[in-house]
Design an enzyme around this catalytic site. Sequence first.
Site, PDB file in Angstrom:
ATOM      1  N   VAL A  16      -0.302  -8.213   6.319  1.00 51.72           N
ATOM      2  CA  VAL A  16      -0.727  -9.807   7.878  1.00 51.72           C
ATOM      3  C   VAL A  16       0.403 -11.120   6.585  1.00 51.72           C
ATOM      4  CG1 VAL A  16      -2.746  -8.844   7.556  1.00 51.72           C
ATOM      5  CG2 VAL A  16      -2.667 -10.405   5.431  1.00 51.72           C
TER       6      VAL A  16
ATOM      7  N   LYS B  33       0.832  -1.204  -0.046  1.00 53.53           N
ATOM      8  CA  LYS B  33       0.110  -0.059  -0.546  1.00 53.53           C
ATOM      9  C   LYS B  33       1.003   1.284  -0.297  1.00 53.53           C
ATOM     10  CE  LYS B  33      -3.280  -2.357   2.325  1.00 53.53           C
ATOM     11  NZ  LYS B  33      -4.151  -3.085   3.745  1.00 53.53           N
TER      12      LYS B  33
HETATM   13  N1  GLN Z   1      -4.698  -8.319   1.035  1.00 50.72           N
HETATM   14  C1  GLN Z   1      -4.790  -7.986   2.112  1.00 50.72           C
HETATM   15  C2  GLN Z   1      -7.398  -7.974   2.547  1.00 50.72           C
HETATM   16  O1  GLN Z   1      -7.135  -7.287   1.633  1.00 50.72           O
HETATM   17  C3  GLN Z   1      -3.972  -7.534   3.255  1.00 50.72           C
HETATM   18  C4  GLN Z   1      -4.062  -6.997   4.390  1.00 50.72           C
HETATM   19  C5  GLN Z   1      -3.564  -6.764   5.374  1.00 50.72           C
HETATM   20  O2  GLN Z   1      -2.224  -6.913   4.884  1.00 50.72           O
HETATM   21  N2  GLN Z   1      -3.662  -5.749   6.282  1.00 50.72           N
HETATM   22  O3  GLN Z   1      -7.022  -8.730   3.267  1.00 50.72           O
END
Ligand code: GLN
Length: 307
Positions: free
Chosen positions: A261, A71
């Site tokens: 995550v 992001k």
């Molecule tokens: N791709 C994951 C989601 O959209 C990213 C979330 C994360 O890394 N916190 O749930």
Amino acid sequence: MSITAPQLQTILDEIASIAESTTDKGRVADYIPELAGVNPDQFAMAVSRPGQSTLIAGDANTRFSIQSVSKVFTLALALGKVGDRLWQRVGREPSGQAFDSVILLEQEKGRPRNPFINAGAIVTTDTVLEGATPSETLGAILRFVRAAASDDEIHINDQVAQSEITTGHRNFAMAHYLLSHGNLVNAPEQTLGTYFHQCAIEMTCAQLANAGLFLVGGPEAPRLVSDDRIRRINALMMTCGHYDGSGDYAYRVGLPGKSGVGGGILTIVPNIASVAVWSPGLNRYGNSKLGTEAMQILAEKTGWSVF
Ligand code: GLN
């Protein structure tokens, strides 16, 4: 006084051995089936300083899914494309809610709190996607990341992306909710397909530390965005980069960071270094448990802090 490479290497090796002997490694994210099987016993850390060779410890050459760390790169691209107009569609305040929470989106009428919670990142990706195809957009994101890391061996893991396409119901709900408020320009499938693939970029810890160099600033760092934008992106990482755990990360580490995550965290030491850490087990906020602990030790031992 600046820290020498051998001193820093000693600190990294100490942290890696502490991580290895820590029994509570947190819980691997299992809501993305493809990530549920990742071995929680892996740990890596890498420090990249402009103009110097990257220092590593642990499994720093193993690739992992960077997930929400991506992001940061799409935010830089979106700001490069539309500048401050982005803030008409997304806010700049910490959310105090989980990364995938939908509650504020309803209260705030489809304008996500910040670009790092999922809803805000979906809007950011939607901004980058506008006027292009998903594959062109992913090409642009990958080009940016590769240029930042000076490394062409950075790829997207399609299986991880497909895994989220079939299970990412919350993100689909958010995209449709955004659309109902007129805050999604592209079709939900297109924006989310792009978003899930961007999250599925894989990097080693060493590559991620190198990719963060564009946010370090200073004469020897790669110049992909302006100094002004470097400050702004770092401010958002500090206040929002760890969701409802952002205050905790700022308190414990005192540096701007962005988690994912997959268990990765990118942390910026302005004008000094870009640090990546990876340990797949997460704490209750969905941020790497050992990664946070490792960064806290690194900050304490080096004195690196923005405060
Ligand atoms: N791709 C994951 C989601 O959209 C990213 C979330 C994360 O890394 N916190 O749930």
